[in-house]
Design a protein around this motif. Structure first.
Motif: not given
Length: 123
Positions: A42-51, A55-58
């Motif tokens: 949120d700090y980096i992109n001023h947004a919240i990751f989607t599920l 999951k996919g990114g991890i």
């Protein structure tokens, strides 16, 4: 063999670079849990990751050996990214410059406006 190796290494997305930078920020002292990673994102992109992004990114970042899973949903970045990132970040830079550096370093695709990136990546 090369085709099999290519199948095992999925294409990295722009959101993977964002997630990886969030993990770098959140796990500077110890493996970070998801709440710290989401807060850093949120700090980096001023947004919240989607599920899907989490999951996919991890999965993709683990597969490419950029992050280590410590169990109990705690993660840290590996030397594979920390070594080049630490060299780059010796000089104070904007967060956007760090994000672009991570994206380029891991070879993540760039989002293309007006396209369905997911389908393009599946080819």
């Amino acid at each position: 063999m090369k085709g099999k190796e290519k199948m095992n290494k999925s294409i990295l997305e722009t959101s993977d670079a964002w997630l990886l930078l969030a993990i770098i920020y959140a796990s500077s002292n110890e493996p970070a849990d998801l709440s710290k990673i989401i807060g850093a994102g949120d700090y980096i992109n001023h947004a919240i990751f989607t599920l899907r992004e989490l999951k996919g990114g991890i999965a993709r970042l683990s597969n490419h050996e950029y992050i280590k899973d410590h169990g109990e949903l705690k993660f840290s970045a590996t030397d594979k990214i920390l070594m080049p990132y630490n060299d780059f970040s010796k000089k104070k830079r904007r967060v956007s410059a760090e994000l672009e550096f991570v994206r380029k370093t891991i070879g993540a695709n760039v989002y293309k406006l007006g396209t369905n990136q997911l389908n393009e990546n599946m080819e």
